[in-house]
Write an enzyme that holds these catalytic residues in place. Sequence first.
Site, mmCIF file in Angstrom:
data_model
loop_
_atom_site.group_PDB
_atom_site.id
_atom_site.type_symbol
_atom_site.label_atom_id
_atom_site.label_comp_id
_atom_site.label_asym_id
_atom_site.label_seq_id
_atom_site.Cartn_x
_atom_site.Cartn_y
_atom_site.Cartn_z
ATOM 1 N N GLN A 234 40.736 42.876 42.672
ATOM 2 C CA GLN A 234 41.178 44.280 41.801
ATOM 3 C C GLN A 234 40.587 45.190 42.733
ATOM 4 O O GLN A 234 41.305 46.475 42.924
ATOM 5 C CB GLN A 234 40.524 44.272 40.551
ATOM 6 C CG GLN A 234 40.569 45.757 39.798
ATOM 7 C CD GLN A 234 42.102 46.227 39.616
ATOM 8 O OE1 GLN A 234 42.954 45.452 39.639
ATOM 9 N NE2 GLN A 234 42.285 47.353 39.733
ATOM 10 N N GLU A 235 39.470 45.320 43.212
ATOM 11 C CA GLU A 235 38.694 46.346 43.981
ATOM 12 C C GLU A 235 39.376 46.567 45.435
ATOM 13 O O GLU A 235 39.539 47.707 45.835
ATOM 14 C CB GLU A 235 37.357 45.916 44.271
ATOM 15 C CG GLU A 235 36.407 46.246 43.007
ATOM 16 C CD GLU A 235 36.139 47.737 42.642
ATOM 17 O OE1 GLU A 235 36.614 48.549 43.334
ATOM 18 O OE2 GLU A 235 35.543 47.995 41.609
ATOM 19 N N SER A 236 39.504 45.495 46.097
ATOM 20 C CA SER A 236 39.965 45.572 47.532
ATOM 21 C C SER A 236 41.335 44.578 48.057
ATOM 22 O O SER A 236 41.450 44.587 49.224
ATOM 23 C CB SER A 236 38.744 45.346 48.278
ATOM 24 O OG SER A 236 38.427 43.925 48.224
ATOM 25 N N TYR A 351 41.782 48.557 34.689
ATOM 26 C CA TYR A 351 40.868 47.717 35.543
ATOM 27 C C TYR A 351 40.528 46.497 34.889
ATOM 28 O O TYR A 351 40.298 45.413 35.302
ATOM 29 C CB TYR A 351 39.758 48.591 35.883
ATOM 30 C CG TYR A 351 38.591 48.043 36.681
ATOM 31 C CD1 TYR A 351 38.699 48.237 38.078
ATOM 32 C CD2 TYR A 351 37.346 47.742 36.086
ATOM 33 C CE1 TYR A 351 37.744 47.631 38.853
ATOM 34 C CE2 TYR A 351 36.223 47.096 37.038
ATOM 35 C CZ TYR A 351 36.588 47.107 38.265
ATOM 36 O OH TYR A 351 35.540 46.710 39.292
#
Length: 370
Positions: A234-236, A351
Amino acid sequence: MKQNRQLSRSRLCLKYLNSRPYLKATILFAAIAPLSLNVSQGHQVKQDLKPSNTLTVVAVQGPTTVFQQDGFTHGFGYDLARSYAKSMDLRLDLKTVKDNATALRWVKQGKAEFALSTASIAAIENAKLTAVEGSCGAQPILEKYGLDTNFSWVFKSAEDPLALTATGHLCQNKNTGTIQQLASFYDRNYVKESDMVKVDKDLQKRLPIYQASFKQSAKKHDLDWHFLAAIGYQESYLRPDSVSPTGVRGVMMLTSSTARAMGVKDRTDATQSIQGGAKYMQLMLDEYDHIPYPDRNWYALVAYNMGPGTVRSIRKRLERQGKNPDQWVNVYNYLERNQRANGRYRQAVQYVKRIRVYMEHIKSNELAQL
């Protein structure tokens, strides 16, 4: 007097169901939806389950029932069963089996008090068991969020005291909006199928490169590695060279100050970034150590995304509104209701839900390969 009439109608429905044990209990829900759990009924259930005070429930793993792997248990059906057990002051012991036929057989043999099932009515009829709708007649809600509308709680007979108390609990959850909120959180349509094709390709290409680091860091900080890997995606998208406009970077997209605090010298080093992200996630989990799993994970994710200070502010607002700030459905409902007015809340909802989807996808793929 009104409650006595409702109780009489409930007993009549149970009598009717007992005479026709294969009938799905839509009528039962309609009769007792206004009722809360009856103390004497609850006491009878607890007496029946002594001395262990344990409620054994069986289910087949699936999107509507439960995901259970490596000590991480969550899911729409599981959350409802968990809140039911808590309302009865019972310990929930959830067992998973390979298929619905086995789950129904467990109920028939008395190995479980009831089953969380998506079996067809025909299968339940053939097993001569009694089912009540797990959504208390709210199938349109389940359908909207891609959950199985056949979801039911299956009991040995309509005379089982659990059938009545469970029905009351489910309808109470429908009336308070809890079923709506849980269905929204466990939305199967949240990430489009076409987008999941790309997710799958990304994971197949990149996850094997960093899987060992995720497993090692997760073990060190007592985390589920699938959970940690889902955060990284999810972050990168699992790209160690990722950089955001605000300056966060690396696989776990750490700020420079967080990286320093977690002992990360090079944020673009994937191993260091994953280690730092795992350490920081454990700190977020510690912030909510009074909240049971899996809810604690969702609180920690919101804190990881927005900062623990923001979560504390939301919890205080909920408390002032007379709502329990330790119940995830209340925090989720607050974020969802206010996301149009606050972009950070919208981002937090996205998120948490996306990480849940990615985690389930990673787990499902691993199980399929076993």
